[in-house]
Write a protein that holds these residues in place. Structure first.
Motif, mmCIF file in Angstrom:
data_model
loop_
_atom_site.group_PDB
_atom_site.id
_atom_site.type_symbol
_atom_site.label_atom_id
_atom_site.label_comp_id
_atom_site.label_asym_id
_atom_site.label_seq_id
_atom_site.Cartn_x
_atom_site.Cartn_y
_atom_site.Cartn_z
ATOM 1 N N HIS A 42 0.790 -1.230 0.000
ATOM 2 C CA HIS A 42 0.000 0.000 0.000
ATOM 3 C C HIS A 42 0.819 1.276 0.000
ATOM 4 O O HIS A 42 0.299 2.336 -0.318
ATOM 5 C CB HIS A 42 -0.955 0.006 1.191
ATOM 6 N N LYS A 43 2.100 1.169 0.384
ATOM 7 C CA LYS A 43 2.916 2.385 0.370
ATOM 8 C C LYS A 43 4.391 2.025 0.268
ATOM 9 O O LYS A 43 4.821 0.946 0.676
ATOM 10 C CB LYS A 43 2.667 3.227 1.619
ATOM 11 N N LYS A 44 5.153 2.933 -0.290
ATOM 12 C CA LYS A 44 6.598 2.765 -0.378
ATOM 13 C C LYS A 44 7.179 2.867 1.024
ATOM 14 O O LYS A 44 6.730 3.671 1.837
ATOM 15 C CB LYS A 44 7.226 3.868 -1.231
ATOM 16 N N LEU A 45 8.178 2.041 1.302
ATOM 17 C CA LEU A 45 8.863 2.109 2.592
ATOM 18 C C LEU A 45 10.365 2.144 2.362
ATOM 19 O O LEU A 45 10.870 1.510 1.428
ATOM 20 C CB LEU A 45 8.520 0.901 3.459
ATOM 21 N N LEU A 61 10.164 -7.955 -8.538
ATOM 22 C CA LEU A 61 8.973 -7.743 -7.719
ATOM 23 C C LEU A 61 8.954 -6.388 -7.030
ATOM 24 O O LEU A 61 7.889 -5.910 -6.652
ATOM 25 C CB LEU A 61 8.851 -8.848 -6.666
ATOM 26 N N ILE A 62 10.108 -5.801 -6.856
ATOM 27 C CA ILE A 62 10.165 -4.463 -6.267
ATOM 28 C C ILE A 62 11.125 -3.597 -7.066
ATOM 29 O O ILE A 62 11.997 -4.100 -7.784
ATOM 30 C CB ILE A 62 10.587 -4.464 -4.777
ATOM 31 N N MET A 63 10.933 -2.316 -6.934
ATOM 32 C CA MET A 63 11.840 -1.340 -7.521
ATOM 33 C C MET A 63 12.325 -0.469 -6.370
ATOM 34 O O MET A 63 11.553 -0.110 -5.481
ATOM 35 C CB MET A 63 11.100 -0.491 -8.555
ATOM 36 N N ILE A 64 13.609 -0.161 -6.382
ATOM 37 C CA ILE A 64 14.178 0.683 -5.333
ATOM 38 C C ILE A 64 14.476 2.046 -5.930
ATOM 39 O O ILE A 64 15.166 2.147 -6.942
ATOM 40 C CB ILE A 64 15.445 0.060 -4.724
#
Length: 106
Positions: free
Chosen positions: A23-26, A54-57
């Motif tokens: 739900h939000k970037k951490l 699966l994720i982007m930084i």
């Protein structure tokens, strides 16, 4: 080494990380605070999630934020679809049987 989405979601820690950023970037510290393991261990999990797509930084100032890339999870959905159809069919058969039994008892 070839990494894929199934390898990424096989580990409960990585599944928890994905859930956290749904739900939000951490930032990495915010994620690490939720686990009883070292920051380098969490970084390794995050690295694998990134390698699997699966994720982007994203770098924002001095902070690095993790953002979910849900499109990649379509591979899992595609793999699960035949099983979902099988279970839906079985539930429909059960519904029909229960309706038939109910009608006999009335």
């Amino acid at each position: 080494m070839r990494r894929d989405v199934f390898q990424a979601i096989a580990d409960p820690t990585r599944r928890d990380i994905l859930s956290m950023i749904t739900h939000k970037k951490l930032n990495l510290n915010s994620i690490a605070e939720n686990f009883e393991m070292s920051r380098p261990a969490i970084s390794q999990h995050i690295k694998l999630l990134e390698e699997c797509g699966l994720i982007m930084i994203n770098q924002q100032g001095r902070e690095r934020y993790c953002e979910l890339q849900p499109k990649k999870l379509e591979e899992v959905n595609d793999w699960l679809e035949p099983f979902r159809k099988m279970w839906e069919s079985r539930y429909e058969q059960l519904d029909e049987l229960l309706t038939e039994m109910k009608n006999k008892n009335q």
